[in-house]
Motif scaffolding. Sequence first.
Motif, PDB file in Angstrom:
ATOM      1  N   THR A 363      -2.485   2.412   8.406  1.00  0.00           N
ATOM      2  CA  THR A 363      -2.987   3.371   7.416  1.00  0.00           C
ATOM      3  C   THR A 363      -1.852   4.205   6.845  1.00  0.00           C
ATOM      4  O   THR A 363      -1.804   4.470   5.631  1.00  0.00           O
ATOM      5  N   ASP A 366       0.092   2.115   4.398  1.00  0.00           N
ATOM      6  CA  ASP A 366      -0.657   1.908   3.160  1.00  0.00           C
ATOM      7  C   ASP A 366      -0.658   3.154   2.280  1.00  0.00           C
ATOM      8  O   ASP A 366      -0.693   3.057   1.040  1.00  0.00           O
ATOM      9  N   LYS A 367      -0.634   4.330   2.882  1.00  0.00           N
ATOM     10  CA  LYS A 367      -0.693   5.588   2.126  1.00  0.00           C
ATOM     11  C   LYS A 367       0.655   6.022   1.585  1.00  0.00           C
ATOM     12  O   LYS A 367       0.719   6.800   0.628  1.00  0.00           O
ATOM     13  N   SER A 372       6.162  10.103  -1.544  1.00  0.00           N
ATOM     14  CA  SER A 372       5.334  10.794  -0.561  1.00  0.00           C
ATOM     15  C   SER A 372       6.171  11.498   0.498  1.00  0.00           C
ATOM     16  O   SER A 372       7.281  11.052   0.846  1.00  0.00           O
ATOM     17  N   VAL A 377       1.701  13.191   4.864  1.00  0.00           N
ATOM     18  CA  VAL A 377       0.771  12.057   4.826  1.00  0.00           C
ATOM     19  C   VAL A 377       0.215  11.782   6.212  1.00  0.00           C
ATOM     20  O   VAL A 377      -1.006  11.618   6.387  1.00  0.00           O
ATOM     21  N   ILE A 381      -3.729  12.151   8.079  1.00  0.00           N
ATOM     22  CA  ILE A 381      -4.433  11.070   8.781  1.00  0.00           C
ATOM     23  C   ILE A 381      -4.862  11.521  10.177  1.00  0.00           C
ATOM     24  O   ILE A 381      -5.995  11.273  10.604  1.00  0.00           O
ATOM     25  N   PHE A 388     -10.248   8.155   6.999  1.00  0.00           N
ATOM     26  CA  PHE A 388      -9.530   6.885   6.785  1.00  0.00           C
ATOM     27  C   PHE A 388     -10.114   5.764   7.642  1.00  0.00           C
ATOM     28  O   PHE A 388      -9.494   4.705   7.784  1.00  0.00           O
TER      29      PHE A 388
END
Length: 483
Positions: A363, A366-367, A372, A377, A381, A388
């Motif tokens: 995850t 992917d983010k 970023s 980030v 999560i 998510f």
Amino acid sequence: MKGLFSACCLVMLLVLGTAEEVEDVLEPPMRERSHIDATLRLNEETKSDDYSATLQRLKKIYHTAVRPLEQAYKYNELRQYEITAYPGRTLASSATDGEITSKPMVLFLGPWSVGKSTMINYLLELTDSAHQLYTGAEPTTSEFTVIMHGEKTRSVEGIVMAADSARSFSPLEKFGQNFLEKLVGIEIPHKLLERVSFVDTPGIIENRKQQERGYPFNDVCQWFIDRADLIFVVFDPTKLDVGLELEMLFRQLKGRESQIRIILNKADSLATQELMRVYGALFWSLAPLINVTEPPRVYVSSFWPYEYNPETHKDLFLKEEISLLEDLNQVIENRLENKIAFIRQHAIRVRIHALLVDRYLQTFKDKMTFFSDAELVFNEIVEDPDKFYIFKSILAKTNVSKFDLPNREAYGDFFGINPIASFKLLSQQCSYMGGCLLEKIERAITHELPVLLESIGSGKNPTFPSCDTTGCGEKPKNRYKKN
């Protein structure tokens, strides 16, 4: 009048009799103990089962299939006491060979001076010997005492027990030197100890704080609770009050109800009607602490070597004692099956942990974009994993029960000390010769450990697929790699 007459007789003996005669009056007669030897089969010249080959196979499965995934995803750093969804026996860190091969452990817990040490002395015939555990009406046991088998009777200091890698007590070093000074081992050449070990604990004193003991008492109790095969919680008819420390103890026992046995000791000190009241009061006190449909088994008797009070139900007390001994013998007989089941249960938890870390990492990848902030980030999560679908995706893609999922809050602390960037995806945990770590632990859970368990009942040697049939030398097929 009766008490006055007894006192007069004692004074007369002191004046006219010998010391031996005085001792005979003060000490009640010893009761016959053949039922102990018969129930625990201590006198049978039976062929000892050779489980060494099975234990060696169990160690091999653990070291080749479970341990690598533990180390790769740092399972031992997942805080155990926060994984509230895991009931029953748990193992937060890597198992040692000593834990895998150790004998069943019987743990004695309860308030002070309820008869825990006396009961151990009785079972091992230590009463009035030079090596008996010290007993008395005041709090007497201040150490955690491990009674185990040895070629000769001797004491082993805690620092020696923790330093010996062949034993299962080396993890106790984490509780500090103050605790190791309160840990003692006693080796005794007794036939019962060839198959089981006993642990005597300091009595619970409600007005004492953990800090006064000089070590984390509750954490140490939890360590022994997690490794005990049978837990005797002993009560005295005069000590049924429940305080903060006893409440904490029963919170630690949550999920272990199948291993708990409640003992109402010194039962022959009460008349029948009074004993019934005490029995009801015990359940009344414990009911808020044991929130299960079926309460633990309660044994009512007097576990010491002297004759029962003749004015009580001694036949009932003897039957209760035999039932407890049968319970103990059942744990001894099933020791290997329990060990395999324990390792399999542990492997399932390690697998779930690895799947969760893999999902967090995927995850995160992917983010992430070029612009970023990695820390922001990942914090997003961790703070809201449901957003998510971290845990739901594990349930959807694998055969994992929702009741086996750990507490999600535990992963906030876990990733606080283990940066997400320090882990690899499961799809990258494969090698040409060794195969994939996830497939190896799944094969152990679904096939190798069940086959090993089945071989014990059948008496046959377990058979496992060879490399000729499974293609161990071929490049492993990675089911978890994205196309």
